[in-house]
Design a protein around this motif. Structure first.
Motif, PDB file in Angstrom:
ATOM      1  N   ASP A 192      -4.229  12.187   1.582  1.00  0.00           N
ATOM      2  CA  ASP A 192      -5.030  11.794   2.711  1.00  0.00           C
ATOM      3  C   ASP A 192      -5.691  10.412   2.499  1.00  0.00           C
ATOM      4  O   ASP A 192      -6.393  10.006   3.210  1.00  0.00           O
TER       5      ASP A 192
ATOM      6  N   SER B  83      -5.370   6.361   0.508  1.00  0.00           N
ATOM      7  CA  SER B  83      -4.345   5.194   0.186  1.00  0.00           C
ATOM      8  C   SER B  83      -4.786   4.388  -0.753  1.00  0.00           C
ATOM      9  O   SER B  83      -5.976   4.173  -1.014  1.00  0.00           O
TER      10      SER B  83
ATOM     11  N   TRP C 233      -6.696   1.842   7.753  1.00  0.00           N
ATOM     12  CA  TRP C 233      -5.811   1.254   7.286  1.00  0.00           C
ATOM     13  C   TRP C 233      -4.389   1.369   7.945  1.00  0.00           C
ATOM     14  O   TRP C 233      -3.495   0.430   8.337  1.00  0.00           O
ATOM     15  N   ASN C 234      -4.203   2.575   8.233  1.00  0.00           N
ATOM     16  CA  ASN C 234      -3.005   2.793   8.858  1.00  0.00           C
ATOM     17  C   ASN C 234      -2.749   2.330  10.364  1.00  0.00           C
ATOM     18  O   ASN C 234      -1.904   1.863  10.825  1.00  0.00           O
TER      19      ASN C 234
ATOM     20  N   SER D 252       0.897  -1.200  -0.073  1.00  0.00           N
ATOM     21  CA  SER D 252       0.022   0.140   0.152  1.00  0.00           C
ATOM     22  C   SER D 252       0.775   1.268   0.138  1.00  0.00           C
ATOM     23  O   SER D 252       2.098   1.045   0.332  1.00  0.00           O
ATOM     24  N   CYS D 253       0.312   2.375  -0.434  1.00  0.00           N
ATOM     25  CA  CYS D 253       0.871   3.627  -0.359  1.00  0.00           C
ATOM     26  C   CYS D 253       0.083   4.839   0.227  1.00  0.00           C
ATOM     27  O   CYS D 253      -1.207   4.680  -0.494  1.00  0.00           O
ATOM     28  N   ALA D 254       0.398   5.780   0.591  1.00  0.00           N
ATOM     29  CA  ALA D 254      -0.477   7.253   0.771  1.00  0.00           C
ATOM     30  C   ALA D 254      -0.434   7.792  -0.493  1.00  0.00           C
ATOM     31  O   ALA D 254       0.433   8.041  -1.220  1.00  0.00           O
TER      32      ALA D 254
ATOM     33  N   ALA E  29      -1.714  -1.373  10.750  1.00  0.00           N
ATOM     34  CA  ALA E  29      -0.563  -1.911  10.556  1.00  0.00           C
ATOM     35  C   ALA E  29       0.127  -2.582  11.710  1.00  0.00           C
ATOM     36  O   ALA E  29       0.901  -3.428  11.894  1.00  0.00           O
TER      37      ALA E  29
ATOM     38  N   SER F  15      -8.234   5.054   5.002  1.00  0.00           N
ATOM     39  CA  SER F  15      -6.917   5.335   5.206  1.00  0.00           C
ATOM     40  C   SER F  15      -6.333   5.557   6.574  1.00  0.00           C
ATOM     41  O   SER F  15      -5.387   4.760   6.730  1.00  0.00           O
ATOM     42  N   ARG F  16      -7.109   6.345   7.336  1.00  0.00           N
ATOM     43  CA  ARG F  16      -6.632   6.225   8.844  1.00  0.00           C
ATOM     44  C   ARG F  16      -6.765   4.598   9.437  1.00  0.00           C
ATOM     45  O   ARG F  16      -6.032   4.530  10.211  1.00  0.00           O
TER      46      ARG F  16
END
Length: 95
Positions: A24, A26, A47-48, A19-21, A51, A44-45
């Motif tokens: 704001d 992903s 997803w982060n 994945s990549c950002a 981790a 996205s938040r």
């Protein structure tokens, strides 16, 4: 059959993705099925946060603290997203 998600379930992103950002948002590429997934800023938040191993309840509490959302709605939407991510092989449920 997978066990149903609960607030006490521990979830984490699988290693079968990259994945990549993108600002704001992903982008996630599943190495298992070669499908790209786009996440809006809230997705996205989440997803982060995935981790690291976290309980669903912890994820909900973090999101309620960061966004203007009622706990019940956040929980309902979070369960829907996590179930979708699990069905696509992006996360695994450890407990």
């Amino acid at each position: 059959m997978d066990a149903p998600l609960r607030l006490t379930s521990i979830v984490v992103a699988t290693s079968e993705q990259v994945s990549c950002a993108l600002g704001d948002e992903s982008a996630i590429l599943s190495l298992k099925n070669s499908v790209y997934y786009g996440m809006d800023p809230v997705g996205s938040r989440i997803w982060n946060l995935l981790a690291q191993r976290r309980s669903v309840g912890d994820l909900r509490d973090i999101l309620v603290g960061e966004y203007d959302v009622e706990s019940e709605r956040c929980e309902r939407d979070l369960f829907l997203l996590l179930e979708k991510m699990r069905s696509e092989g992006l996360i695994e449920v450890l407990v």
